[in-house]
Design a protein around this motif. Structure first.
Motif, PDB file in Angstrom:
ATOM      1  N   ALA A 566     -16.612 112.140  93.724  1.00 23.47           N
ATOM      2  CA  ALA A 566     -17.107 111.627  95.001  1.00 23.47           C
ATOM      3  C   ALA A 566     -16.268 110.470  95.518  1.00 23.47           C
ATOM      4  O   ALA A 566     -16.013 110.363  96.720  1.00 23.47           O
ATOM      5  CB  ALA A 566     -18.562 111.188  94.851  1.00 23.47           C
ATOM      6  N   GLN A 567     -15.828 109.586  94.626  1.00 27.34           N
ATOM      7  CA  GLN A 567     -15.143 108.370  95.067  1.00 27.34           C
ATOM      8  C   GLN A 567     -13.630 108.528  95.171  1.00 27.34           C
ATOM      9  O   GLN A 567     -12.996 107.785  95.927  1.00 27.34           O
ATOM     10  CB  GLN A 567     -15.456 107.222  94.107  1.00 27.34           C
ATOM     11  N   LYS A 568     -13.066 109.460  94.428  1.00 24.59           N
ATOM     12  CA  LYS A 568     -11.603 109.516  94.370  1.00 24.59           C
ATOM     13  C   LYS A 568     -11.008 110.768  95.001  1.00 24.59           C
ATOM     14  O   LYS A 568      -9.783 110.875  95.105  1.00 24.59           O
ATOM     15  CB  LYS A 568     -11.156 109.423  92.908  1.00 24.59           C
ATOM     16  N   LYS A 569     -11.859 111.704  95.422  1.00 22.55           N
ATOM     17  CA  LYS A 569     -11.332 112.936  95.992  1.00 22.55           C
ATOM     18  C   LYS A 569     -11.957 113.204  97.348  1.00 22.55           C
ATOM     19  O   LYS A 569     -12.978 112.628  97.710  1.00 22.55           O
ATOM     20  CB  LYS A 569     -11.572 114.107  95.036  1.00 22.55           C
ATOM     21  N   ASP A 570     -11.320 114.105  98.084  1.00 23.70           N
ATOM     22  CA  ASP A 570     -11.804 114.469  99.421  1.00 23.70           C
ATOM     23  C   ASP A 570     -12.870 115.547  99.258  1.00 23.70           C
ATOM     24  O   ASP A 570     -12.561 116.731  99.091  1.00 23.70           O
ATOM     25  CB  ASP A 570     -10.630 114.982 100.260  1.00 23.70           C
ATOM     26  N   ILE A 571     -14.143 115.138  99.319  1.00 24.14           N
ATOM     27  CA  ILE A 571     -15.212 116.096  99.077  1.00 24.14           C
ATOM     28  C   ILE A 571     -15.465 116.987 100.291  1.00 24.14           C
ATOM     29  O   ILE A 571     -16.308 117.884 100.237  1.00 24.14           O
ATOM     30  CB  ILE A 571     -16.517 115.388  98.645  1.00 24.14           C
ATOM     31  N   GLY A 572     -14.750 116.744 101.383  1.00 19.35           N
ATOM     32  CA  GLY A 572     -14.826 117.660 102.514  1.00 19.35           C
ATOM     33  C   GLY A 572     -13.889 118.837 102.370  1.00 19.35           C
ATOM     34  O   GLY A 572     -13.939 119.787 103.161  1.00 19.35           O
ATOM     35  N   ASP A 573     -13.036 118.798 101.355  1.00 22.10           N
ATOM     36  CA  ASP A 573     -12.063 119.867 101.124  1.00 22.10           C
ATOM     37  C   ASP A 573     -12.686 120.926 100.219  1.00 22.10           C
ATOM     38  O   ASP A 573     -13.133 120.617  99.107  1.00 22.10           O
ATOM     39  CB  ASP A 573     -10.819 119.272 100.473  1.00 22.10           C
ATOM     40  N   PRO A 574     -12.736 122.193 100.644  1.00 22.47           N
ATOM     41  CA  PRO A 574     -13.299 123.255  99.797  1.00 22.47           C
ATOM     42  C   PRO A 574     -12.635 123.346  98.427  1.00 22.47           C
ATOM     43  O   PRO A 574     -13.279 123.731  97.445  1.00 22.47           O
ATOM     44  CB  PRO A 574     -13.074 124.522 100.620  1.00 22.47           C
ATOM     45  N   GLU A 575     -11.350 122.990  98.373  1.00 25.65           N
ATOM     46  CA  GLU A 575     -10.655 123.030  97.090  1.00 25.65           C
ATOM     47  C   GLU A 575     -11.271 122.045  96.096  1.00 25.65           C
ATOM     48  O   GLU A 575     -11.422 122.349  94.909  1.00 25.65           O
ATOM     49  CB  GLU A 575      -9.172 122.698  97.305  1.00 25.65           C
ATOM     50  N   THR A 576     -11.653 120.872  96.585  1.00 24.38           N
ATOM     51  CA  THR A 576     -12.310 119.875  95.730  1.00 24.38           C
ATOM     52  C   THR A 576     -13.646 120.406  95.216  1.00 24.38           C
ATOM     53  O   THR A 576     -13.974 120.269  94.031  1.00 24.38           O
ATOM     54  CB  THR A 576     -12.531 118.564  96.499  1.00 24.38           C
ATOM     55  N   ILE A 577     -14.419 121.013  96.110  1.00 22.70           N
ATOM     56  CA  ILE A 577     -15.728 121.553  95.716  1.00 22.70           C
ATOM     57  C   ILE A 577     -15.555 122.685  94.714  1.00 22.70           C
ATOM     58  O   ILE A 577     -16.332 122.816  93.751  1.00 22.70           O
ATOM     59  CB  ILE A 577     -16.516 122.022  96.951  1.00 22.70           C
ATOM     60  N   ALA A 578     -14.534 123.507  94.926  1.00 15.09           N
ATOM     61  CA  ALA A 578     -14.294 124.626  94.000  1.00 15.09           C
ATOM     62  C   ALA A 578     -13.953 124.107  92.604  1.00 15.09           C
ATOM     63  O   ALA A 578     -14.431 124.641  91.592  1.00 15.09           O
ATOM     64  CB  ALA A 578     -13.168 125.509  94.536  1.00 15.09           C
ATOM     65  N   GLU A 579     -13.123 123.056  92.539  1.00 10.58           N
ATOM     66  CA  GLU A 579     -12.777 122.473  91.240  1.00 10.58           C
ATOM     67  C   GLU A 579     -14.021 121.879  90.561  1.00 10.58           C
ATOM     68  O   GLU A 579     -14.206 122.014  89.349  1.00 10.58           O
ATOM     69  CB  GLU A 579     -11.715 121.389  91.418  1.00 10.58           C
ATOM     70  N   PHE A 580     -14.849 121.254  91.345  1.00 15.83           N
ATOM     71  CA  PHE A 580     -16.053 120.614  90.813  1.00 15.83           C
ATOM     72  C   PHE A 580     -17.041 121.656  90.292  1.00 15.83           C
ATOM     73  O   PHE A 580     -17.552 121.548  89.173  1.00 15.83           O
ATOM     74  CB  PHE A 580     -16.685 119.742  91.900  1.00 15.83           C
ATOM     75  N   THR A 581     -17.290 122.685  91.083  1.00 14.63           N
ATOM     76  CA  THR A 581     -18.281 123.689  90.683  1.00 14.63           C
ATOM     77  C   THR A 581     -17.755 124.621  89.599  1.00 14.63           C
ATOM     78  O   THR A 581     -18.544 125.335  88.971  1.00 14.63           O
ATOM     79  CB  THR A 581     -18.749 124.512  91.893  1.00 14.63           C
ATOM     80  N   ALA A 582     -16.454 124.623  89.362  1.00 14.01           N
ATOM     81  CA  ALA A 582     -15.936 125.384  88.227  1.00 14.01           C
ATOM     82  C   ALA A 582     -16.418 124.778  86.912  1.00 14.01           C
ATOM     83  O   ALA A 582     -16.567 125.475  85.910  1.00 14.01           O
ATOM     84  CB  ALA A 582     -14.412 125.415  88.267  1.00 14.01           C
TER      85      ALA A 582
END
Length: 889
Positions: A566-582
């Motif tokens: 949340a603090q260090k990455k762009d959580i508006g980017d689908p790529e970030t969400i994909a990495e997180f939910t993996a």
């Protein structure tokens, strides 16, 4: 041993064995030489005692010797400046009255006269005496009163009454001093009950100043919980209640055991030692273990480490916290014993709690003193009984002593006993009292005995500004914060988490994970990985399923994942969400991790949790929740999300009266990534603000995001080299903290930048500050100024943590930009300095995620060269060298 703690001293201090070495009376002059000789004698006294302290001499002897030496010098000055015929009496009070002085302690004096007002001659003599002492280098705390005034002040203020209880005759009329002793005697001033209640209120107020915990980042050796004042508190109540001249009277009256008395004495010696070192190191009356002296005090104690690590100071501070925690526990126990004896008439009635326990005047007690030996499992059952008993005020002092005396029974057989484990899990499953009982278990030593890994982090501090509390206190505060999610009164602090917590069928799973999430701190290696092993082994012993035990271990292993994302990455980017939910591959894991993260972050520091962090975590939770829903038709690919965002925001703006064609034309000049990097609400506001006054010139808009407790700033201006650096320099001048920065450049060369900011106190900007910010930015940007960052000295608290910056570069967003991560020590104007370095290296900023963790900053920038290409190795090196040059200087 009994003579070492605050005995009643009727008159001048007895001379130590080395009196002739401390004060050479033949060198004391008079007349014109009096001031110089007193100053020189005091300097020699302190220098000699300082050397003896460094040589390891008994600190109790040193504080006594200094009090005696100072007394001799005071009396010499008194005899020279105050004629006996004036009828004045010199009295030692406070710490000086007790006969113990540290190097820079105040010398507390009372100049006593019989009645009426002072004569001119008396005033002149007192003024000459006081001026002499100040000029000679004594630190005075003095008052001038007659007998009636002393009595009046003592009746009105328990602090004055306490100080006068310790009054000690020095010089003048002994008859007048005896009259004072009779006039302010405790039995004629304050009843034992009233005195006890007043001192309890005084201690509660003092402890509240330090967060009611001994585990403060920069603890106060004198006034903090478990400090010297807590020992003195026991002395004062003992003197008033038993008319005893020392704490050993408590042993004689059965209130203290011999071992507890030794713990008090040794604790006082230890704190005297630390305080003496503090005064010598700082050369002032400093009673706080400040960051910039903790390492030096640790070296006094012989702690050393290699390689510039913080291990030595952390080990020293762990020992300090364990001592003061023990003293705090003894203080609590003894004052409760006094309370039971003094206030029993107004105590609640007793009540039977079953076979082994009883409520005695509101406090849980053992029916049989031999219970723990007969049935050790009761050591754990007791806390479950407390958790389910709404009327219980706590554990009776005698029962606490039984618990502490029987900790040896908590062995491997006890830890693996199904009945014990069930009692512990039952306590965690109670609807109330969970945190209170865990805190109590920690205070009494039960938690460390029951979970051996926990014993290693009791009192363990981390030498940084991010972790305000010791590891064990942070862990317990994490549990406390999870418990708070169940109570509506905390909804203002936690606006979103309570509705997730309400769905938890087994909150105890969360509490077990919280107990273990930082349990491996300080062992070396990855504490998340090490803690996972401990958590899994413990959870498998609990009455929970294997799936729940695995969930506990997974939470411990990944407890930093959500906050770092949340603090260090762009959580508006689908790529970030994909990495997180993996990693977070189910909604159940997401819910539990979210709740643990909220509780963990808000338990790190009282100042760390705010609406902005709350909103970030909730935004990430919602995005991940949708991504984990197979039936959700919200697009998760970049192209689909851009199109979805464009349609949603356009519909909103048209509904607000904007022309659709004009909006599309404006967006056509912006890169498509703006629809990923701005939320829909931000894009709608920023677009409307940018179009409000035309698309030329400089436009600055400021708004309050109340739900995020943050201010958003929009800057639209012609781009030029140094634009971002100038914006950050202005914000630095105004003392603002930048939390995030979204930097967009249009096809026509205009910058379209969005910042989230707070003031230096962590609050959104008020209307006046917002107007000042907008006005300053318009003026500087219209003139196309290139403001240099302001250089400021490091604040005291940051100086011990300065470290060289480290940088990491990698490609991001499918190779379109370079991601630069920088870790460095925080300092005033850091973002402004970094922005200036980027400008000097001709590097363009597209995004900035700003993350500050106490004294440490972990910022992430998405950057390109001037041609909007990722940075090549040559430019990366040039930029790194420029950043090092600026920050290292």
């Amino acid at each position: 041993m009994a003579a070492t703690i605050a005995e009643s001293l009727a008159g001048p201090l007895p001379a130590p064995a080395d009196a002739d070495e401390l004060i050479d009376r033949e060198q004391l002059g008079d007349g014109d030489n009096l001031l110089a000789s007193l100053r020189d004698a005091l300097t020699r006294l302190d220098a000699d005692l300082g050397e003896r302290f460094r040589g390891g001499e008994d600190v109790a002897a040193l504080v006594r010797s200094r009090a005696w030496g100072v007394e001799q010098l005071l009396l010499y000055g008194w005899d020279a400046r105050v004629p006996e015929a004036l009828g004045l009496t010199l009295v030692a009070v406070g710490g000086f009255g007790r006969g113990a002085l540290h190097p820079h302690s105040d010398v507390d004096l009372l100049v006593l006269f019989e009645k009426g007002d002072l004569s001119d001659a008396q005033k002149e003599a007192i003024e000459c005496f006081v001026a002499l002492l100040w000029d000679a280098g004594f630190y005075l705390g003095h008052s001038v009163r007659n007998l009636a005034q002393c009595r009046e002040e003592a009746l009105a203020d328990v602090g004055t009454a306490t100080s006068l209880m310790e009054a000690r005759y020095l010089s003048g009329s002994r008859a007048l001093f005896d009259a004072l002793h009779r006039a302010v005697a405790p039995e004629v001033m304050w009843s034992a009950r009233d005195f006890f209640n007043a001192k309890m209120e005084e201690q509660a107020a003092r402890h509240a100043q330090y967060g009611d915990t001994a585990y403060n980042l920069e603890p106060n050796v004198k006034d903090g919980p478990g400090g010297l004042r807590d020992i003195q508190m026991i002395e004062w109540v003992t003197r008033r209640h038993f008319d005893a001249t020392g704490l050993h009277g408590l042993v004689e009256h059965g209130f203290l055991t011999d071992s507890e008395f030794r713990e008090l004495v040794e604790g006082q010696y230890y704190l005297w030692w630390v305080r003496y070192a503090l005064h010598l190191i700082t050369k002032r009356a400093e009673d706080r273990l400040l960051f910039d002296v903790q390492r030096q005090v640790a070296e006094f104690f012989g702690f050393r480490d290699d390689g510039g690590s913080n291990l030595a100071v952390e080990r020293f501070m762990q020992g300090y916290y364990r001592v003061v925690t023990g003293l705090e526990r003894l203080n609590e126990r003894l004052l409760q014993l006094f309370s039971e004896e003094l206030l029993s008439e107004s105590a609640p009635p007793s009540e039977d709690l079953g076979e082994d326990f009883v409520l005695l005047h509101g406090f849980l007690d053992l029916r049989d003193p031999g219970l723990f030996k007969r049935r050790p499992q009761a050591l754990m059952e007791l806390f479950d009984v407390l958790a389910r008993s709404e009327k219980a005020l706590g554990v009776r002092a005698s029962a606490v002593r039984q618990i502490v005396d029987h900790l040896y029974l908590i062995d491997d057989d006890f830890r693996n006993d199904p009945q014990v484990l069930a009692s512990f899990y039952n306590m965690l499953s109670r609807p109330s009292g969970v945190y209170t009982q865990l805190q109590r278990m920690n205070r009494y030593g039960v938690l460390a005995a029951f979970i051996p890994a926990f014993a290693q982090i009791v009192g363990r501090m981390q030498f940084d500004l991010f972790h305000v509390y010791t590891v064990d206190q942070h862990i317990l505060f994490t549990v406390r914060n999870l418990r708070r999610l169940a109570y509506p009164k905390y909804n203002g602090i936690y606006p979103n988490a309570p509705k997730v917590f309400a769905t938890m069928e087994e909150p105890a799973i969360l509490y077990v994970a919280a107990l273990f999430h930082d349990i491996a701190k300080g062992r070396g290696g990855d504490h998340s990985e090490l803690g996972k092993v401990d958590a899994l082994a413990f959870a498998r012993k609990m009455p929970m399923s294997e799936a729940d035990a695995q969930l506990v271990a997974w939470m411990v292993e990944n407890h930093l994942l959500m906050s770092q994302t949340a603090q260090k990455k762009d959580i508006g980017d689908p790529e970030t969400i994909a990495e997180f939910t993996a990693i977070v591959d189910s909604r159940r894991k997401l819910e539990h991790l979210y709740l643990l993260t909220v509780a963990d972050v808000s338990a790190t520091s009282p100042r760390l949790w705010n609406g902005w962090k709350s909103g970030l975590l909730w935004e990430l939770f919602q995005a991940a929740w949708s991504s984990l829903d197979e039936d959700d038709d919200t697009p998760t690919d970049r192209a689909g999300q851009i199109e979805h965002s464009r349609d949603e925001v356009l519909e909103q703006l048209v509904g607000e009266g904007l022309d659709a064609a004009r909006v599309r034309a404006f967006w056509a000049g912006l890169p498509a990534s703006v629809f990923l990097r701005f939320s829909d609400a931000q894009l709608a506001w920023a677009t409307a603000a940018a179009l409000q006054h035309g698309e030329d010139g400089t436009q600055v808009a400021v708004r309050l995001r109340a739900e995020r407790e943050v201010t958003e700033l929009l800057v639209c201006a012609e781009d030029y080299t140094g634009l971002f650096a100038t914006i950050t320099a202005v914000m630095d001048e105004l003392g603002l903290d930048v939390l995030t920065a979204r930097v967009v450049t249009s096809a026509s060369g205009r910058s379209f930048d969005l910042f989230q900011v707070m003031d230096r106190h962590g609050n959104p900007l008020n209307d006046i500050d917002s107007s000042v910010l907008a006005r300053r930015l318009r003026a500087e940007l219209d003139a196309r100024n290139k403001l240099a960052p302001v250089m400021r000295p490091l604040p005291r608290r940051l100086r011990p943590f300065v470290a060289a910056p480290t940088l990491h570069f990698r490609t991001a967003r499918d190779g379109a930009v370079t991601e630069m991560e920088i870790e460095c020590s925080d300092r005033p104007g850091l973002l402004s300095q970094l922005s200036a370095a980027l400008a000097a290296s001709e590097v363009r900023i597209h995004d900035a995620m700003i993350a500050t963790f106490g004294d440490r900053v972990e910022d992430t920038f998405l950057v390109t060269d001037r041609a909007d290409k990722p940075l090549d190795e040559t430019l990366q090196k040039r930029l790194a060298d420029e950043i090092h040059r600026r920050l290292d200087s």
